[in-house]
Design a protein around this motif. Structure first.
Motif, PDB file in Angstrom:
ATOM      1  N   ILE A 128       0.635  -1.149   0.099  1.00  0.00           N
ATOM      2  CA  ILE A 128      -0.036   0.031   0.092  1.00  0.00           C
ATOM      3  C   ILE A 128       0.920   1.283   0.172  1.00  0.00           C
ATOM      4  CG2 ILE A 128      -1.516   1.237   1.312  1.00  0.00           C
ATOM      5  CD1 ILE A 128      -2.605  -1.291   2.022  1.00  0.00           C
ATOM      6  N   ALA A 129       2.313   0.721   0.215  1.00  0.00           N
ATOM      7  CA  ALA A 129       2.996   1.785   0.833  1.00  0.00           C
ATOM      8  C   ALA A 129       3.873   2.522  -0.333  1.00  0.00           C
ATOM      9  CB  ALA A 129       3.532   2.511   2.286  1.00  0.00           C
ATOM     10  N   SER A 130       3.854   1.946  -1.053  1.00  0.00           N
ATOM     11  CA  SER A 130       5.180   1.680  -2.019  1.00  0.00           C
ATOM     12  C   SER A 130       4.676   1.105  -3.478  1.00  0.00           C
ATOM     13  CB  SER A 130       6.473   0.647  -1.738  1.00  0.00           C
ATOM     14  OG  SER A 130       5.588  -0.466  -2.045  1.00  0.00           O
ATOM     15  N   SER A 131       3.454   1.106  -3.605  1.00  0.00           N
ATOM     16  CA  SER A 131       2.844   0.839  -4.988  1.00  0.00           C
ATOM     17  C   SER A 131       1.138   1.236  -4.974  1.00  0.00           C
ATOM     18  CB  SER A 131       2.904  -0.931  -5.158  1.00  0.00           C
ATOM     19  OG  SER A 131       4.251  -1.134  -5.061  1.00  0.00           O
ATOM     20  N   PRO A 132       0.952   2.041  -4.712  1.00  0.00           N
ATOM     21  CA  PRO A 132      -0.406   2.463  -4.484  1.00  0.00           C
ATOM     22  C   PRO A 132      -1.282   2.587  -6.804  1.00  0.00           C
ATOM     23  CG  PRO A 132       0.969   4.071  -3.644  1.00  0.00           C
ATOM     24  CD  PRO A 132       1.892   3.209  -3.788  1.00  0.00           C
ATOM     25  N   THR A 133       0.289   3.513  -7.016  1.00  0.00           N
ATOM     26  CA  THR A 133      -0.121   3.651  -8.346  1.00  0.00           C
ATOM     27  C   THR A 133      -0.007   2.693  -9.007  1.00  0.00           C
ATOM     28  OG1 THR A 133       1.271   5.193  -8.037  1.00  0.00           O
ATOM     29  CG2 THR A 133       0.303   5.217 -10.452  1.00  0.00           C
ATOM     30  N   GLU A 134       0.167   1.088  -8.481  1.00  0.00           N
ATOM     31  CA  GLU A 134       0.135  -0.097  -9.455  1.00  0.00           C
ATOM     32  C   GLU A 134      -0.831  -0.656  -9.556  1.00  0.00           C
ATOM     33  OE1 GLU A 134       2.913   1.250  -7.799  1.00  0.00           O
ATOM     34  OE2 GLU A 134       5.200   1.115  -9.313  1.00  0.00           O
ATOM     35  N   LEU A 135      -1.020  -0.680  -7.940  1.00  0.00           N
ATOM     36  CA  LEU A 135      -2.644  -1.152  -7.319  1.00  0.00           C
ATOM     37  C   LEU A 135      -3.674  -0.085  -8.639  1.00  0.00           C
ATOM     38  CD1 LEU A 135      -1.694  -1.427  -3.473  1.00  0.00           C
ATOM     39  CD2 LEU A 135      -2.261  -3.188  -4.883  1.00  0.00           C
ATOM     40  N   ALA A 136      -4.318   1.175  -8.386  1.00  0.00           N
ATOM     41  CA  ALA A 136      -4.885   1.733  -9.170  1.00  0.00           C
ATOM     42  C   ALA A 136      -5.002   0.756 -10.349  1.00  0.00           C
ATOM     43  CB  ALA A 136      -4.562   3.168  -9.201  1.00  0.00           C
ATOM     44  N   GLN A 137      -3.325   0.780 -11.087  1.00  0.00           N
ATOM     45  CA  GLN A 137      -3.957   0.357 -12.580  1.00  0.00           C
ATOM     46  C   GLN A 137      -3.868  -0.980 -12.874  1.00  0.00           C
ATOM     47  OE1 GLN A 137       0.860   1.006 -13.272  1.00  0.00           O
ATOM     48  NE2 GLN A 137       0.460   3.459 -13.629  1.00  0.00           N
ATOM     49  N   SER A 138      -3.334  -1.526 -11.536  1.00  0.00           N
ATOM     50  CA  SER A 138      -4.396  -3.065 -11.854  1.00  0.00           C
ATOM     51  C   SER A 138      -5.558  -3.190 -12.138  1.00  0.00           C
ATOM     52  CB  SER A 138      -3.641  -4.340 -10.773  1.00  0.00           C
ATOM     53  OG  SER A 138      -2.632  -4.055 -10.815  1.00  0.00           O
ATOM     54  N   ILE A 139      -6.550  -2.636 -10.957  1.00  0.00           N
ATOM     55  CA  ILE A 139      -7.677  -1.521 -11.002  1.00  0.00           C
ATOM     56  C   ILE A 139      -8.346  -1.628 -12.352  1.00  0.00           C
ATOM     57  CG2 ILE A 139      -9.791  -1.085 -10.160  1.00  0.00           C
ATOM     58  CD1 ILE A 139      -8.348  -1.424  -7.606  1.00  0.00           C
ATOM     59  N   ALA A 140      -8.258  -0.791 -12.953  1.00  0.00           N
ATOM     60  CA  ALA A 140      -7.946   0.427 -13.900  1.00  0.00           C
ATOM     61  C   ALA A 140      -8.140  -0.871 -15.730  1.00  0.00           C
ATOM     62  CB  ALA A 140      -7.032   1.330 -14.576  1.00  0.00           C
ATOM     63  N   ALA A 141      -6.689  -1.106 -15.295  1.00  0.00           N
ATOM     64  CA  ALA A 141      -6.954  -3.156 -16.165  1.00  0.00           C
ATOM     65  C   ALA A 141      -8.284  -3.548 -15.872  1.00  0.00           C
ATOM     66  CB  ALA A 141      -5.378  -3.712 -16.018  1.00  0.00           C
ATOM     67  N   ILE A 142      -8.612  -4.536 -14.932  1.00  0.00           N
ATOM     68  CA  ILE A 142      -9.427  -4.764 -14.744  1.00  0.00           C
ATOM     69  C   ILE A 142     -10.702  -4.069 -15.424  1.00  0.00           C
ATOM     70  CG2 ILE A 142     -11.388  -5.874 -13.328  1.00  0.00           C
ATOM     71  CD1 ILE A 142      -8.871  -6.350 -11.493  1.00  0.00           C
ATOM     72  N   ALA A 143     -10.986  -2.717 -14.992  1.00  0.00           N
ATOM     73  CA  ALA A 143     -12.090  -2.505 -15.832  1.00  0.00           C
ATOM     74  C   ALA A 143     -12.137  -2.243 -17.581  1.00  0.00           C
ATOM     75  CB  ALA A 143     -12.341  -0.665 -15.464  1.00  0.00           C
ATOM     76  N   THR A 144     -10.942  -2.167 -17.931  1.00  0.00           N
ATOM     77  CA  THR A 144     -10.997  -2.191 -19.191  1.00  0.00           C
ATOM     78  C   THR A 144     -11.330  -3.333 -19.658  1.00  0.00           C
ATOM     79  OG1 THR A 144      -8.692  -0.264 -19.222  1.00  0.00           O
ATOM     80  CG2 THR A 144      -9.191  -1.257 -21.244  1.00  0.00           C
ATOM     81  N   ALA A 145     -10.565  -4.574 -19.184  1.00  0.00           N
ATOM     82  CA  ALA A 145     -10.778  -6.025 -19.833  1.00  0.00           C
ATOM     83  C   ALA A 145     -12.494  -6.068 -19.813  1.00  0.00           C
ATOM     84  CB  ALA A 145      -9.975  -7.074 -19.030  1.00  0.00           C
ATOM     85  N   THR A 146     -12.799  -5.543 -18.747  1.00  0.00           N
ATOM     86  CA  THR A 146     -14.225  -6.589 -17.990  1.00  0.00           C
ATOM     87  C   THR A 146     -15.298  -5.857 -19.189  1.00  0.00           C
ATOM     88  OG1 THR A 146     -14.749  -4.381 -16.655  1.00  0.00           O
ATOM     89  CG2 THR A 146     -14.037  -7.050 -16.080  1.00  0.00           C
ATOM     90  N   GLN A 147     -15.108  -4.608 -19.494  1.00  0.00           N
ATOM     91  CA  GLN A 147     -15.318  -3.573 -20.619  1.00  0.00           C
ATOM     92  C   GLN A 147     -15.473  -4.949 -22.252  1.00  0.00           C
ATOM     93  OE1 GLN A 147     -13.869  -0.543 -22.061  1.00  0.00           O
ATOM     94  NE2 GLN A 147     -14.382   1.422 -20.075  1.00  0.00           N
ATOM     95  N   SER A 148     -15.283  -5.864 -22.400  1.00  0.00           N
ATOM     96  CA  SER A 148     -15.792  -6.527 -23.809  1.00  0.00           C
ATOM     97  C   SER A 148     -15.672  -8.396 -22.950  1.00  0.00           C
ATOM     98  CB  SER A 148     -14.412  -6.208 -24.404  1.00  0.00           C
ATOM     99  OG  SER A 148     -13.082  -7.079 -23.811  1.00  0.00           O
ATOM    100  N   GLY A 149     -15.600  -8.276 -22.114  1.00  0.00           N
ATOM    101  CA  GLY A 149     -15.930  -9.747 -21.409  1.00  0.00           C
ATOM    102  C   GLY A 149     -15.341  -9.984 -20.029  1.00  0.00           C
ATOM    103  N   ALA A 150     -14.037 -10.887 -19.660  1.00  0.00           N
ATOM    104  CA  ALA A 150     -13.958 -11.039 -18.868  1.00  0.00           C
ATOM    105  C   ALA A 150     -12.692 -10.324 -18.737  1.00  0.00           C
ATOM    106  CB  ALA A 150     -14.016 -12.547 -18.030  1.00  0.00           C
TER     107      ALA A 150
END
Length: 154
Positions: free
Chosen positions: A11-33
């Protein structure tokens, strides 16, 4: 370190990467899974999925129950293979005889409730909400809305 210590560091060292991972889920799920995974599927994956579930309105109790189930899934043949791999790696490290392999195994396979609960507590203490945490680290409101539109039954 403990699993909780690992998550606090994440949480302290990689918050941007955590948010980017969730963004990738948001993008991927728009077209399926989306498939989210790592070696054990509990640390990076566990935190990303827990944060995503929180954004979707899943209760902390349900998130924790889902998360702790992971430890039961990391037994048997998978655990035996991981232990053998860890022993092989440790054999290559000078003076590794003093390393407590049981502690290493607990770190590799454990998914204690307090680890994810402590992660949420830290995020909420510092940001108020999970949503505020991810928004302050690069996730957009549009991506959150997309997750909700795609993954929630209306």
């Amino acid at each position: 370190p403990t699993v909780s210590d690992l998550y606090q560091s994440m949480i302290a060292s990689s918050p941007t990467e955590l948010a980017q991972s969730i963004a990738a889920i948001a993008t991927a799920t728009q077209s399926g899974a989306a498939l989210v995974h790592c070696t054990a599927g509990k640390d990076r994956t566990g935190v990303v999925i827990a944060l995503t579930q929180a954004l979707l309105g899943v209760s902390d109790d349900d998130i924790v129950a889902n998360y702790v189930q992971t430890q039961a899934n990391l037994q048997g043949a998978w655990l035996a293979k991981m232990e053998a791999n860890m022993k092989d790696m440790m054999a290559k490290v000078p003076d590794s005889g003093s390393i407590d392999m049981a502690a290493v195994a607990a770190l590799a396979t454990g998914s204690p409730a307090d680890a994810i609960q402590d992660a949420f507590a830290t995020i909420r203490k510092e940001h108020g909400t999970v949503e505020a945490f991810v928004l302050s680290n690069g996730l957009t409101q549009e991506e959150i809305d997309s997750l909700k539109d795609t993954l929630l039954v209306k």
